[in-house]
Motif scaffolding. Structure first.
Motif, PDB file in Angstrom:
ATOM      1  N   CYS A 189     -16.559   6.520   6.033  1.00 21.25           N
ATOM      2  CA  CYS A 189     -15.753   5.796   5.041  1.00 21.25           C
ATOM      3  C   CYS A 189     -15.722   6.604   3.741  1.00 21.25           C
ATOM      4  O   CYS A 189     -16.655   6.527   2.937  1.00 21.25           O
ATOM      5  N   SER A 190     -14.672   7.343   3.558  1.00 22.81           N
ATOM      6  CA  SER A 190     -14.597   8.206   2.382  1.00 22.81           C
ATOM      7  C   SER A 190     -14.438   7.416   1.090  1.00 22.81           C
ATOM      8  O   SER A 190     -14.659   7.951   0.007  1.00 22.81           O
ATOM      9  N   GLY A 191     -14.068   6.138   1.179  1.00 24.67           N
ATOM     10  CA  GLY A 191     -13.869   5.328  -0.019  1.00 24.67           C
ATOM     11  C   GLY A 191     -15.132   4.699  -0.568  1.00 24.67           C
ATOM     12  O   GLY A 191     -15.108   4.075  -1.631  1.00 24.67           O
ATOM     13  N   VAL A 192     -16.255   4.835   0.139  1.00 22.82           N
ATOM     14  CA  VAL A 192     -17.524   4.268  -0.343  1.00 22.82           C
ATOM     15  C   VAL A 192     -18.042   5.101  -1.507  1.00 22.82           C
ATOM     16  O   VAL A 192     -18.068   6.333  -1.448  1.00 22.82           O
ATOM     17  N   SER A 193     -18.482   4.426  -2.563  1.00 22.31           N
ATOM     18  CA  SER A 193     -18.895   5.111  -3.789  1.00 22.31           C
ATOM     19  C   SER A 193     -20.229   4.577  -4.298  1.00 22.31           C
ATOM     20  O   SER A 193     -20.833   3.693  -3.684  1.00 22.31           O
ATOM     21  N   ASP A 194     -20.649   5.096  -5.437  1.00 24.55           N
ATOM     22  CA  ASP A 194     -21.886   4.611  -6.058  1.00 24.55           C
ATOM     23  C   ASP A 194     -21.791   3.126  -6.399  1.00 24.55           C
ATOM     24  O   ASP A 194     -22.795   2.405  -6.335  1.00 24.55           O
ATOM     25  N   THR A 195     -20.593   2.672  -6.758  1.00 23.89           N
ATOM     26  CA  THR A 195     -20.406   1.247  -7.064  1.00 23.89           C
ATOM     27  C   THR A 195     -20.713   0.390  -5.845  1.00 23.89           C
ATOM     28  O   THR A 195     -21.276  -0.705  -5.966  1.00 23.89           O
ATOM     29  N   THR A 196     -20.351   0.891  -4.667  1.00 22.25           N
ATOM     30  CA  THR A 196     -20.659   0.172  -3.425  1.00 22.25           C
ATOM     31  C   THR A 196     -22.161  -0.013  -3.279  1.00 22.25           C
ATOM     32  O   THR A 196     -22.636  -1.100  -2.920  1.00 22.25           O
ATOM     33  N   LEU A 197     -22.928   1.039  -3.559  1.00 22.33           N
ATOM     34  CA  LEU A 197     -24.388   0.950  -3.429  1.00 22.33           C
ATOM     35  C   LEU A 197     -24.977   0.007  -4.473  1.00 22.33           C
ATOM     36  O   LEU A 197     -25.969  -0.680  -4.203  1.00 22.33           O
ATOM     37  N   GLN A 198     -24.373  -0.034  -5.642  1.00 13.82           N
ATOM     38  CA  GLN A 198     -24.841  -0.970  -6.663  1.00 13.82           C
ATOM     39  C   GLN A 198     -24.711  -2.409  -6.173  1.00 13.82           C
ATOM     40  O   GLN A 198     -25.640  -3.216  -6.308  1.00 13.82           O
ATOM     41  N   ARG A 199     -23.564  -2.727  -5.592  1.00 17.12           N
ATOM     42  CA  ARG A 199     -23.348  -4.080  -5.077  1.00 17.12           C
ATOM     43  C   ARG A 199     -24.244  -4.370  -3.884  1.00 17.12           C
ATOM     44  O   ARG A 199     -24.756  -5.483  -3.733  1.00 17.12           O
ATOM     45  N   LEU A 200     -24.413  -3.378  -3.027  1.00 19.55           N
ATOM     46  CA  LEU A 200     -25.283  -3.551  -1.863  1.00 19.55           C
ATOM     47  C   LEU A 200     -26.697  -3.874  -2.306  1.00 19.55           C
ATOM     48  O   LEU A 200     -27.357  -4.774  -1.747  1.00 19.55           O
ATOM     49  N   ALA A 201     -27.189  -3.171  -3.315  1.00 15.66           N
ATOM     50  CA  ALA A 201     -28.553  -3.391  -3.797  1.00 15.66           C
ATOM     51  C   ALA A 201     -28.712  -4.754  -4.456  1.00 15.66           C
ATOM     52  O   ALA A 201     -29.775  -5.386  -4.359  1.00 15.66           O
ATOM     53  N   GLU A 202     -27.662  -5.230  -5.099  1.00 16.09           N
ATOM     54  CA  GLU A 202     -27.723  -6.543  -5.753  1.00 16.09           C
ATOM     55  C   GLU A 202     -27.917  -7.661  -4.732  1.00 16.09           C
ATOM     56  O   GLU A 202     -28.645  -8.623  -4.983  1.00 16.09           O
ATOM     57  N   GLY A 203     -27.282  -7.527  -3.566  1.00 18.62           N
ATOM     58  CA  GLY A 203     -27.349  -8.606  -2.595  1.00 18.62           C
ATOM     59  C   GLY A 203     -28.452  -8.459  -1.573  1.00 18.62           C
ATOM     60  O   GLY A 203     -28.989  -9.451  -1.084  1.00 18.62           O
ATOM     61  N   SER A 204     -28.795  -7.227  -1.216  1.00 19.43           N
ATOM     62  CA  SER A 204     -29.698  -7.002  -0.079  1.00 19.43           C
ATOM     63  C   SER A 204     -31.090  -6.563  -0.496  1.00 19.43           C
ATOM     64  O   SER A 204     -31.804  -5.912   0.266  1.00 19.43           O
TER      65      SER A 204
ATOM     66  N   SER B  18     -23.231   8.339   6.309  1.00 20.18           N
ATOM     67  CA  SER B  18     -22.818   9.657   6.787  1.00 20.18           C
ATOM     68  C   SER B  18     -21.339   9.892   6.497  1.00 20.18           C
ATOM     69  O   SER B  18     -20.485   9.100   6.883  1.00 20.18           O
ATOM     70  N   GLY B  19     -21.050  10.984   5.815  1.00 16.06           N
ATOM     71  CA  GLY B  19     -19.667  11.313   5.495  1.00 16.06           C
ATOM     72  C   GLY B  19     -19.145  10.646   4.244  1.00 16.06           C
ATOM     73  O   GLY B  19     -17.979  10.843   3.896  1.00 16.06           O
ATOM     74  N   CYS B  20     -19.962   9.883   3.545  1.00 15.72           N
ATOM     75  CA  CYS B  20     -19.549   9.249   2.290  1.00 15.72           C
ATOM     76  C   CYS B  20     -19.797  10.239   1.151  1.00 15.72           C
ATOM     77  O   CYS B  20     -20.810  10.163   0.442  1.00 15.72           O
ATOM     78  N   SER B  21     -18.869  11.141   0.984  1.00 10.39           N
ATOM     79  CA  SER B  21     -19.110  12.317   0.143  1.00 10.39           C
ATOM     80  C   SER B  21     -19.108  12.019  -1.349  1.00 10.39           C
ATOM     81  O   SER B  21     -19.458  12.894  -2.151  1.00 10.39           O
ATOM     82  N   TYR B  22     -18.717  10.809  -1.760  1.00  9.98           N
ATOM     83  CA  TYR B  22     -18.705  10.485  -3.184  1.00  9.98           C
ATOM     84  C   TYR B  22     -20.043   9.911  -3.670  1.00  9.98           C
ATOM     85  O   TYR B  22     -20.208   9.651  -4.858  1.00  9.98           O
ATOM     86  N   ILE B  23     -20.969   9.721  -2.773  1.00 12.11           N
ATOM     87  CA  ILE B  23     -22.287   9.208  -3.170  1.00 12.11           C
ATOM     88  C   ILE B  23     -23.023  10.275  -3.983  1.00 12.11           C
ATOM     89  O   ILE B  23     -23.098  11.445  -3.594  1.00 12.11           O
ATOM     90  N   SER B  24     -23.593   9.859  -5.107  1.00  6.38           N
ATOM     91  CA  SER B  24     -24.317  10.782  -5.983  1.00  6.38           C
ATOM     92  C   SER B  24     -25.703  10.239  -6.304  1.00  6.38           C
ATOM     93  O   SER B  24     -26.092   9.165  -5.827  1.00  6.38           O
ATOM     94  N   ASP B  25     -26.420  10.955  -7.131  1.00  6.90           N
ATOM     95  CA  ASP B  25     -27.763  10.512  -7.537  1.00  6.90           C
ATOM     96  C   ASP B  25     -27.725   9.142  -8.203  1.00  6.90           C
ATOM     97  O   ASP B  25     -28.662   8.337  -8.046  1.00  6.90           O
ATOM     98  N   ARG B  26     -26.670   8.859  -8.948  1.00  5.68           N
ATOM     99  CA  ARG B  26     -26.582   7.562  -9.628  1.00  5.68           C
ATOM    100  C   ARG B  26     -26.605   6.419  -8.614  1.00  5.68           C
ATOM    101  O   ARG B  26     -27.285   5.409  -8.811  1.00  5.68           O
ATOM    102  N   GLY B  27     -25.870   6.568  -7.513  1.00  5.70           N
ATOM    103  CA  GLY B  27     -25.861   5.532  -6.488  1.00  5.70           C
ATOM    104  C   GLY B  27     -27.203   5.386  -5.825  1.00  5.70           C
ATOM    105  O   GLY B  27     -27.632   4.271  -5.474  1.00  5.70           O
ATOM    106  N   LEU B  28     -27.900   6.518  -5.644  1.00  4.09           N
ATOM    107  CA  LEU B  28     -29.209   6.485  -4.999  1.00  4.09           C
ATOM    108  C   LEU B  28     -30.217   5.693  -5.829  1.00  4.09           C
ATOM    109  O   LEU B  28     -31.081   4.980  -5.283  1.00  4.09           O
ATOM    110  N   LEU B  29     -30.098   5.771  -7.131  1.00  4.64           N
ATOM    111  CA  LEU B  29     -31.025   5.046  -7.999  1.00  4.64           C
ATOM    112  C   LEU B  29     -30.897   3.527  -7.823  1.00  4.64           C
ATOM    113  O   LEU B  29     -31.882   2.802  -7.948  1.00  4.64           O
TER     114      LEU B  29
END
Length: 484
Positions: free
Chosen positions: A375-390, A400-411
């Motif tokens: 899913c090339s459209g997944v971004s750091d914002t997606t991970l922020q929302r995922l972390a809020e709920g899960s 895998s293949g979500c190339s827009y993920i950066s260190d900010r999303g990992l945090l």
């Protein structure tokens, strides 16, 4: 010989419009329903008296036009169909189960109560009741019309010839115009219901066919007397499409067909391809395509729209949702799915074109499994929302293949790292080794063999124990080597 039908298997996609007796009236009904929803969303007490009266009259008028739609269908379609089936000794329970409730009359009575309310407290109370009643009606009305098109139109095509159907449609359209004028002429809120009710008193529906069917059913089967627990066991042998058809037979079967036990898993990636199964199998990557004809795209879009409406009934029961490879899935569809499935724990959106707009609802879910590979459209914002709920529940994460993920999303993921047992960051080349190493070291449940990440990341965690990039020579997931 008596033939007992359980529902037609008929494709109406290429049927000429001039013999489709439902399409035009149903389009009009959907338009009316949309207008009602716009009106009842307003706060009635915030409007002046003139505007309030105008809205009440409009809602009243629309509800009566919807009621006349039922009258016309019963008189000019269902009675004709029953007479023809009776003559041929063909008996189908479905034709005796339509338009049996009085929901529309109850809504009309609520409008009258609001119109005659003596004070603002009573007005507001009945207005809230009206809003609830309309929303409840909405949940069933549009799916009911779609079920009519799928069930009764094929029966009409089977037992009536072209000229008969053409004449029937002309009659139905003409009657809608006649009754619409009657409604408009008698739209005074004070006497409108009484006048139309007087007209309706002379309207009777053919009951001899249904009486005969009832006697036939009693002599052939006593299935309605079976315990509900046994009916549930029988229904478990049905595939999803057949289960929905069974739910259209009668009110008892409908209640059984939407029981939570049937709708824990929704493998929409299979259903959208016509494979009506309950199995939630992984998609074959070789079958993934990001191009499709306009006709296929429209068909699948209609499919997801229908599923979204159906989720109003069963969404709270859904635990697993798989839309893998559904390239025609739109952000709006996914938003509705996540909103209507609040108890979701397993979400697979692999190889879809959705992005953070479709994933706004992640923050309300408590997921254990999230797979967004490809899913090339997944971004750091997606991970922020995922972390809020899960937080405290996420066990499986595949980006895998979500190339827009950066260190900010990992945090953001530090909020849900405690139980992570599988992580795939293949192709996430924007991550840095130091930040990734720090995060992986904070995941106590993660074994090295269940970790994959971009091979181009220097100083990454567990370099000799973890897996490298899983996207080499993969045509549908981004690979870091493609950017070097």
């Amino acid at each position: 010989m008596v033939e007992v039908l359980h529902g037609p298997n008929f494709n109406i996609g290429n049927m000429p419009m001039e013999i489709d007796v439902y399409k035009d009236p149903h389009n009009r009904m959907k338009e009316l329903v949309g207008n009602v929803v716009e009106n009842i969303q307003l706060e009635l007490l915030n409007l002046d008296k003139e505007e309030r009266e105008r809205i009440l009259q409009e809602v009243y008028l629309i509800m009566w036009e919807l009621k006349t739609h039922e009258i016309i269908e019963n008189l000019y379609i269902m009675n004709k169909l029953k007479e023809r089936l009776n003559a041929l000794e063909v008996y189908n329970q479905l034709v005796c189960n339509c338009h049996e409730d009085s929901t529309l009359l109850q809504i009309i009575e609520l409008v009258e109560l609001i119109h005659g309310a003596p004070d603002t407290i009573s007005t507001n109370y009945h207005w809230q009741r009206l809003q609830t009643a309309v929303y409840d009606f909405m949940e069933e009305f549009v799916p009911h019309m779609e079920e009519e098109e799928k069930t009764f139109q094929p029966l009409l095509c089977k037992y009536f010839d072209y000229d008969e159907l053409k004449q029937l449609k002309e009659t139905v359209v003409e009657q809608h115009q006649v009754w619409k004028r009657k409604v408009e002429d008698e739209k005074n809120l004070g006497n409108f219901k009484e006048l139309l009710t007087d007209e309706y008193q002379g309207v009777t529906r053919s009951s001899s066919y249904c009486d005969k069917l009832r006697r036939l059913s009693e002599s052939q089967s006593d299935i309605e007397s079976l315990p509900e627990e046994l009916m549930i066991e029988i229904f478990k042998y049905l595939n999803p499409a057949d289960l929905c058809r069974a739910g259209a037979v009668c009110r008892q079967w409908r209640q059984i067909s939407i029981r939570p036990t049937f709708w824990r898993v929704l493998p929409l990636h299979e259903w959208s391809r016509g494979n009506m199964t309950w199995s939630n199998t992984d998609i074959d990557i070789s079958s993934v395509t990001f191009t499709q004809s306009m006709e296929d795209a429209e068909d699948r879009c209609d499919f997801f729209t229908s599923i979204s409406r159906f989720m109003l009934l069963i969404g709270a029961n859904v635990r697993h949702l798989n839309v893998s490879g559904c390239f025609s899935l739109q952000n709006g569809h996914l938003q509705e799915f996540l909103q209507r499935c609040p108890n979701l724990i397993h979400l697979d959106i692999t190889y879809t074109s959705v992005n953070e707009f479709g994933l706004k609802g992640l923050g309300r879910l408590n997921l254990r499994y999230f797979n967004a590979a490809g899913c090339s459209g997944v971004s750091d914002t997606t991970l922020q929302r995922l972390a809020e709920g899960s937080s405290g529940s996420l066990e499986y994460l595949n980006l895998s293949g979500c190339s827009y993920i950066s260190d900010r999303g990992l945090l953001y993921l530090y909020n849900c790292n405690e139980f992570l047992r599988f992580i795939d960051f293949s192709g996430c080349y924007r991550l840095t080794g130091s930040v990734l190493s720090a995060f992986i070291s904070s995941c106590p449940s993660l074994a090295p063999e269940n970790l994959s990440y971009c091979s181009m990341i220097e100083d990454g965690p567990l370099p000799y124990e973890s897996n490298g990039c899983q996207n080499y020579e993969c045509e549908v997931r981004a690979c870091c080597s493609n950017y070097m």
